[in-house]
Scaffold this active site. Structure first.
Site, PDB file in Angstrom:
ATOM      1  N   HIS A  32      53.250  48.852  52.657  1.00 38.73           N
ATOM      2  CA  HIS A  32      52.559  47.773  51.955  1.00 38.73           C
ATOM      3  C   HIS A  32      51.832  48.323  50.713  1.00 38.73           C
ATOM      4  O   HIS A  32      51.948  47.774  49.622  1.00 38.73           O
ATOM      5  CB  HIS A  32      51.565  47.124  52.929  1.00 38.73           C
ATOM      6  CG  HIS A  32      50.720  46.051  52.341  1.00 38.73           C
ATOM      7  ND1 HIS A  32      50.958  44.724  52.568  1.00 38.73           N
ATOM      8  CD2 HIS A  32      49.623  46.104  51.552  1.00 38.73           C
ATOM      9  CE1 HIS A  32      50.043  44.007  51.928  1.00 38.73           C
ATOM     10  NE2 HIS A  32      49.221  44.828  51.307  1.00 38.73           N
ATOM     11  N   GLU A  33      51.133  49.418  50.892  1.00 46.47           N
ATOM     12  CA  GLU A  33      50.379  49.999  49.773  1.00 46.47           C
ATOM     13  C   GLU A  33      51.326  50.547  48.702  1.00 46.47           C
ATOM     14  O   GLU A  33      51.073  50.416  47.510  1.00 46.47           O
ATOM     15  CB  GLU A  33      49.439  51.113  50.264  1.00 46.47           C
ATOM     16  CG  GLU A  33      48.375  50.658  51.249  1.00 46.47           C
ATOM     17  CD  GLU A  33      47.621  49.432  50.784  1.00 46.47           C
ATOM     18  OE1 GLU A  33      47.475  49.258  49.563  1.00 46.47           O
ATOM     19  OE2 GLU A  33      47.206  48.625  51.630  1.00 46.47           O
ATOM     20  N   HIS A  87      52.408  47.912  46.430  1.00 49.87           N
ATOM     21  CA  HIS A  87      51.424  47.608  45.382  1.00 49.87           C
ATOM     22  C   HIS A  87      51.586  48.585  44.210  1.00 49.87           C
ATOM     23  O   HIS A  87      51.437  48.212  43.050  1.00 49.87           O
ATOM     24  CB  HIS A  87      50.001  47.720  45.932  1.00 49.87           C
ATOM     25  CG  HIS A  87      49.561  46.505  46.710  1.00 49.87           C
ATOM     26  ND1 HIS A  87      49.826  45.228  46.312  1.00 49.87           N
ATOM     27  CD2 HIS A  87      48.839  46.396  47.866  1.00 49.87           C
ATOM     28  CE1 HIS A  87      49.303  44.372  47.184  1.00 49.87           C
ATOM     29  NE2 HIS A  87      48.709  45.062  48.143  1.00 49.87           N
ATOM     30  N   GLU A 127      50.206  39.847  47.875  1.00 45.45           N
ATOM     31  CA  GLU A 127      50.110  40.319  49.264  1.00 45.45           C
ATOM     32  C   GLU A 127      51.383  39.986  50.047  1.00 45.45           C
ATOM     33  O   GLU A 127      51.904  40.812  50.787  1.00 45.45           O
ATOM     34  CB  GLU A 127      48.901  39.692  49.970  1.00 45.45           C
ATOM     35  CG  GLU A 127      47.570  40.224  49.516  1.00 45.45           C
ATOM     36  CD  GLU A 127      47.468  41.732  49.642  1.00 45.45           C
ATOM     37  OE1 GLU A 127      47.875  42.286  50.674  1.00 45.45           O
ATOM     38  OE2 GLU A 127      47.001  42.362  48.675  1.00 45.45           O
TER      39      GLU A 127
END
Lengths: 189, 393, 137
Positions: free
Chosen positions: B125-126, B129, B217
């Site tokens: 997930h990070e 980003h 997100e």
């Protein structure tokens, strides 16, 4: 006079097209090579890890010999295949090795002492991570191969590819046994 | 949001200097300075505010491995730096203006709680980003938001003063130009409009900001599923985060979108419009209902199903580009909750790492207790509180 | 971690793989929520995450004793009495960060546990028994 100009313009355009497609092909082929180098690093790392692993596991009495020997043999075969330069043969051999390793990991579950050994746990983490890296870089490699092969086959670049002998590259197709086992059941709609 | 800023600057200028352009220039200058600071120093500021410490592979091999795996899976060229935050709350975030100056940070609390698959989901997930430059996008947005909020705050205060002391005619120089009735009427209209804008602008800006943040997100969740090929990992990590109510120590509204879950965890605030993150429960349900594959298309389908809507969250182009990707099963000991032993070992490992990084010394007492002594006490005699034996620290 | 009473560094004591922060000046101990969770789950109690929550449900004790601040978040903690009628007064962080036992409280607590027969499989009893285990010497 104007015929000469037209001819020159056509020749220049042709050269530009040649130049463009040639560079595009070289670029794509380099991407494939890069991606291959990524897999290669991880596969080599796996060869290095296995002797340590076998050495650590061997110390445990009654450890299933067959499983260990299968891993050692598969490693030797894979290493031999790695010198051949044939992607197909290599991916098959590496697939065998992945299978043998995952069977070993299943057997290990039966030895609680082993699972408490710090040395073994560190090796297991490294092996898990290397397996993951192999499968992720294989995905990246196959994506690059697909793009390159499309370029080689599609008109008009395929003419240039034929002229300068750009051949299709082989995918690292052999999904490791572990992957096959992990495959989720297919859902049909 | 940019338009809002320009608008606000213009109105401020109109009210205070009878010149919209002057206010506009002031607004742009303030925004420009803040943007430059955020661009070049944003990650350093954020990391030092959060109290993050950089770690090397030997500090925590598994974390380093997982980040490297996700780096390979996402196709990032450079390995991001890895930071640990000594904080018992559960969270993680990404920083860095572009993929070559990026870092992922994780709290020690979260590192203790997650197994390998869950950690992979969170890191995926990070990394998304970072890969999609969300950090830059969101920090630019938050600077813009910040500028709007600050400008409206001070401008509305000053206008109040002006309104009180200037006899209600308007603030600053505006008072001196009250020479015709028509001009005065127009001034009042402008003033009322300006005050309205000052109140509404920050609200609008925040709503836009929150909407962008939520969309990123969802995309990061979808990418995590794609990279790891195992959406259940992230889903299970989010479930653990859901159970925790400890707020992050050093979070601010502006840094909130960087975290994997909203660091404020205000359970009362369930209003969807005013949150940087979609509700956890919904994110979990989408990940859990991904069937047949780990590609963007599968996430999009699950999103529509859960949200009961026809408009997806991922653009069809990027969904098509990512192709089809199969799911994988958990690594050994993954889906079933590992025995407590694993959990204890993981906690001890992470804590001991934090002690090492803070130069603690460990003494093993014969009674079975271990004493971990901070640097300030080293050199003095320490009595084991269990058996009373004295040790030279 | 800094002792909420003395404002000095505490050291850590690990026993049976569970950690406490201990102040060698005032002999107080900080029991972190995460560590409590490990202790309770090792003991086979489900949902160790609820430990501080359970303690916080107890009524606020009326006392003149000075409020303590949580060493993690720095906010005032709640004074509650655990261990029944004649129990000891401890401090619990409202933010669920953990429990603080003053020096004297640990001693009182050990007395109570000795009077009771054995440890029961429930949150309070487990915590008190563990503290006794650690500080028995």
């Amino acid at each position: 006079m104007w015929i000469l100009v037209v001819v020159i313009v056509i020749v220049v355009l042709l050269l530009l097209f040649l130049w463009g497609s040639y560079n595009g092909l070289v670029n794509a082929r380099n991407q494939v090579k890069n991606a291959w180098a990524q897999i290669d690093v991880q596969l080599k790392r796996r060869y290095d890890l296995i002797p340590n692993l076998v050495e650590t596991v061997k110390g445990y009495k009654n450890f299933e010999r067959d499983t260990l020997e299968a891993v050692t043999k598969a490693r030797t075969a894979a290493q031999t295949a790695s010198t051949s330069g044939d992607v197909g043969a290599r991916s098959a051999a590496e697939g065998e090795l992945s299978g043998a390793l995952s069977r070993l990991m299943v057997v290990v579950e039966k030895y609680p002492d082993l699972k408490a050994n710090q040395n073994f746990l560190a090796l297991q983490e490294e092996l898990t991570s290397t397996e993951n890296k192999i499968s992720f870089s294989r995905q990246a490699y196959n994506d690059e191969v697909l793009q390159y092969n499309n370029k080689v086959q599609q008109f008009p670049a395929t003419i240039v590819a034929g002229m300068f002998n750009f051949k299709k590259e082989q995918e690292f197709l052999q999904a490791t046994t572990a992957d096959v086992e992990r495959q989720a059941p297919k859902v049909s709609f | 949001m940019g338009a809002l800023l320009v608008f606000i600057g213009w109105f401020i200028g109109l009210v205070f200097a009878a010149n919209g352009i002057a206010g506009l220039v002031i607004a742009l200058i303030i925004w420009g300075i803040m943007t430059l600071v955020a661009y070049f120093q944003g990650d350093n500021i954020l990391l030092s505010v959060a109290g993050a410490k950089k770690i090397s592979p030997s500090d925590h091999q598994q974390l380093y491995d997982v980040v490297e795996e996700m780096k390979i899976a996402s196709g990032l060229e450079k390995m991001p730096d890895i930071y640990i935050i000594d904080d018992p709350s559960l969270n993680a975030f990404a920083t860095g203006r572009d993929p070559n100056h990026a870092a992922v940070s994780i709290t020690s609390g979260l590192l203790q709680k997650l197994n390998r698959d869950e950690l992979q989901g969170v890191i995926g997930h990070e990394i998304s980003h970072i890969k999609h430059r969300d950090v830059l996008l969101m920090s630019m947005c938050s600077v813009l938001l910040g500028t709007i909020v600050i400008l409206s705050f001070y401008a509305s205060r000053m206008m109040m003063f002006g309104a009180i002391f200037g006899g209600g005619g308007g603030g600053g120089r505006r008072g001196s130009s009250k020479n015709s009735g028509g001009g005065g009427g127009a001034a009042i209209i402008i003033l009322v409009l300006a005050i309205l804008l000052m109140i509404l602008a920050p609200l609008f800006a925040q709503l836009i900001y929150f909407a962008i943040s939520r969309k990123r997100e969802y995309l990061a969740d979808a990418s995590s599923a794609l990279y790891t090929r195992y959406p259940a990992g992230l889903a299970s990590a989010l479930e653990k985060l859901e159970q925790s109510t400890t707020p992050v120590k050093n979070a601010t509204q502006a840094t909130a979108p960087m975290y994997i879950v909203n660091p404020f965890r205000n359970k009362l605030n369930v209003n969807n419009l005013t949150s940087t993150h979609p509700p956890l429960e919904e994110r979990i349900r989408i990940l859990r209902s991904m069937a047949g594959g780990a590609a963007y298309a599968n996430y999009d389908q699950a999103y529509r199903q859960v949200k009961n809507t026809n408009s997806g969250i991922i653009s069809p182009q990027s969904a098509a580009a990512a192709g089809t990707v199969g799911l994988r099963a958990a690594v050994a000991g993954g889906p079933v909750e590992p025995p407590v032993d694993d959990k204890v070992s993981r906690t001890r490992d992470v804590n001991d790492m934090m002690y090492r990084m803070n130069d603690y010394k460990t003494i093993e007492c014969e009674c079975g207790a271990k004493l971990k002594v901070p640097p300030s006490m080293q050199g003095s005699m320490i009595k084991c509180p269990r058996c009373g034996r004295a040790h030279q620290a | 971690m800094i002792c909420p009473v003395c404002n000095k560094d505490m050291f850590v004591i690990e026993y049976k793989r569970v950690e406490l922060d201990y102040c060698h000046i005032c002999k107080g101990a900080w029991f972190d929520a995460g560590e409590m969770e490990l202790l309770l789950e090792t003991a086979g109690l489900k949902d160790g995450t609820q430990a501080v929550h359970d303690v916080l449900k107890l009524p606020e004790a009326h006392t003149a004793e000075k409020k303590r601040r949580c060493p993690i978040c720095g906010k005032n903690m709640k004074k509650v009495i655990i261990g029944g009628e004649k129990g000891v007064m401890i401090d619990a962080c409202f933010q669920h960060h953990g429990l603080w036992f003053d020096g004297g409280e640990v001693a009182d607590l050990m007395k109570i546990v000795s009077e009771q027969a054995g440890c029961k499989k429930e949150t309070e009893s487990e915590i008190m028994c563990f503290l006794k285990d650690v500080f028995q010497g």
